[in-house]
Scaffold this motif. Sequence first.
Motif, PDB file in Angstrom:
ATOM      1  N   MET A  69      42.089  21.382  34.046  1.00 38.88           N
ATOM      2  CA  MET A  69      40.962  21.652  33.152  1.00 38.88           C
ATOM      3  C   MET A  69      40.626  23.135  33.159  1.00 38.88           C
ATOM      4  N   ALA A  70      40.565  23.714  34.364  1.00 37.37           N
ATOM      5  CA  ALA A  70      40.230  25.133  34.494  1.00 37.37           C
ATOM      6  C   ALA A  70      41.276  26.001  33.798  1.00 37.37           C
ATOM      7  N   ALA A  71      42.551  25.642  33.920  1.00 37.65           N
ATOM      8  CA  ALA A  71      43.621  26.409  33.265  1.00 37.65           C
ATOM      9  C   ALA A  71      43.457  26.368  31.748  1.00 37.65           C
ATOM     10  N   TYR A  72      43.134  25.198  31.232  1.00 35.43           N
ATOM     11  CA  TYR A  72      42.965  25.049  29.782  1.00 35.43           C
ATOM     12  C   TYR A  72      41.747  25.847  29.302  1.00 35.43           C
ATOM     13  N   LEU A  73      40.653  25.749  30.062  1.00 35.57           N
ATOM     14  CA  LEU A  73      39.456  26.515  29.701  1.00 35.57           C
ATOM     15  C   LEU A  73      39.710  28.018  29.796  1.00 35.57           C
ATOM     16  N   ALA A  74      40.501  28.442  30.773  1.00 39.52           N
ATOM     17  CA  ALA A  74      40.844  29.857  30.906  1.00 39.52           C
ATOM     18  C   ALA A  74      41.629  30.325  29.686  1.00 39.52           C
ATOM     19  N   GLN A  75      42.574  29.488  29.212  1.00 41.40           N
ATOM     20  CA  GLN A  75      43.345  29.838  28.014  1.00 41.40           C
ATOM     21  C   GLN A  75      42.436  29.987  26.804  1.00 41.40           C
ATOM     22  N   MET A  76      41.417  29.138  26.736  1.00 41.46           N
ATOM     23  CA  MET A  76      40.469  29.216  25.626  1.00 41.46           C
ATOM     24  C   MET A  76      39.587  30.459  25.722  1.00 41.46           C
ATOM     25  N   THR A  77      39.414  30.965  26.944  1.00 33.64           N
ATOM     26  CA  THR A  77      38.537  32.120  27.171  1.00 33.64           C
ATOM     27  C   THR A  77      39.237  33.435  26.855  1.00 33.64           C
ATOM     28  N   GLY A  78      40.520  33.541  27.191  1.00 31.62           N
ATOM     29  CA  GLY A  78      41.234  34.775  26.871  1.00 31.62           C
ATOM     30  C   GLY A  78      42.386  35.050  27.810  1.00 31.62           C
ATOM     31  N   PRO A  79      43.228  36.028  27.430  1.00 32.77           N
ATOM     32  CA  PRO A  79      44.431  36.311  28.209  1.00 32.77           C
ATOM     33  C   PRO A  79      44.155  36.902  29.602  1.00 32.77           C
ATOM     34  N   GLU A  80      43.083  37.654  29.745  1.00 35.41           N
ATOM     35  CA  GLU A  80      42.795  38.265  31.054  1.00 35.41           C
ATOM     36  C   GLU A  80      42.471  37.205  32.104  1.00 35.41           C
ATOM     37  N   ILE A  81      41.582  36.286  31.773  1.00 38.62           N
ATOM     38  CA  ILE A  81      41.211  35.245  32.740  1.00 38.62           C
ATOM     39  C   ILE A  81      42.376  34.277  32.945  1.00 38.62           C
ATOM     40  N   THR A  82      43.197  34.072  31.917  1.00 38.50           N
ATOM     41  CA  THR A  82      44.379  33.220  32.062  1.00 38.50           C
ATOM     42  C   THR A  82      45.352  33.839  33.057  1.00 38.50           C
ATOM     43  N   ALA A  83      45.555  35.152  32.951  1.00 38.26           N
ATOM     44  CA  ALA A  83      46.456  35.847  33.877  1.00 38.26           C
ATOM     45  C   ALA A  83      45.909  35.788  35.296  1.00 38.26           C
ATOM     46  N   GLU A  84      44.617  35.990  35.444  1.00 42.95           N
ATOM     47  CA  GLU A  84      43.999  35.938  36.779  1.00 42.95           C
ATOM     48  C   GLU A  84      44.112  34.528  37.364  1.00 42.95           C
ATOM     49  N   HIS A  85      43.878  33.525  36.540  1.00 42.74           N
ATOM     50  CA  HIS A  85      44.005  32.128  36.968  1.00 42.74           C
ATOM     51  C   HIS A  85      45.424  31.859  37.481  1.00 42.74           C
ATOM     52  N   THR A  86      46.413  32.321  36.728  1.00 42.43           N
ATOM     53  CA  THR A  86      47.813  32.111  37.103  1.00 42.43           C
ATOM     54  C   THR A  86      48.149  32.811  38.415  1.00 42.43           C
ATOM     55  N   LYS A  87      47.601  33.997  38.627  1.00 51.59           N
ATOM     56  CA  LYS A  87      47.851  34.733  39.878  1.00 51.59           C
ATOM     57  C   LYS A  87      47.230  34.019  41.075  1.00 51.59           C
ATOM     58  N   ILE A  88      46.012  33.527  40.901  1.00 45.06           N
ATOM     59  CA  ILE A  88      45.291  32.893  42.017  1.00 45.06           C
ATOM     60  C   ILE A  88      45.905  31.539  42.357  1.00 45.06           C
TER      61      ILE A  88
END
Length: 198
Positions: A69-88
Amino acid sequence: MVRFYGDKEERFTATKLPTKVLADIGRLIRAFAEIEDLITLYICQLAEINQSRALVLLGKAAITRRLDMAAYLAQMTGPEITAEHTKIFNSGFRDALECRNCVAHGVLLGKTSDGRYAFLTDKTVPTNIESAIQVAISYDAHSIWAYAKVAEQAIPQIEKRLKLQELRAERLQRPLLPHRKAQPRRQPSAKPSRPPQS
């Protein structure tokens, strides 16, 4: 940590987990309880909802479902938070989570010939026979210790990198209210009560 796949039939020696390994399992499980709370707060932040609503929406969803869910919401929020999510929440994090799931929910089968502790999981693999094939995963004592360390060190990093310090501090400073089923406490009297006489 390197993942090994068994290339031969393995026999187990019946064993009990040593106290040190049990302590490391406890550390791993406790760390993931904290991480799960951080993921819930992260979802609140991404979805712009309060914690009460998140509690109702998430219910008893597993940590893996919350991460999805968090990954999907991050994608909806933008590329920066998506990249940070993927790193963490990278493959190392997922390996530590898999170890936690194995040692917390798996059945201890015993010790392998090379000293690893084998756990029978609820995972299955495709089969062409008439019965299910369950996956067993094994860890040596050092790997369990290392995954516990990874999980414990992830807590402050996740909190900082996802900017959850304020939400977390607010949650941890809230007092517990009395339970609605609690019995009212009597005031202590100055005179000790006498037992009834017959």
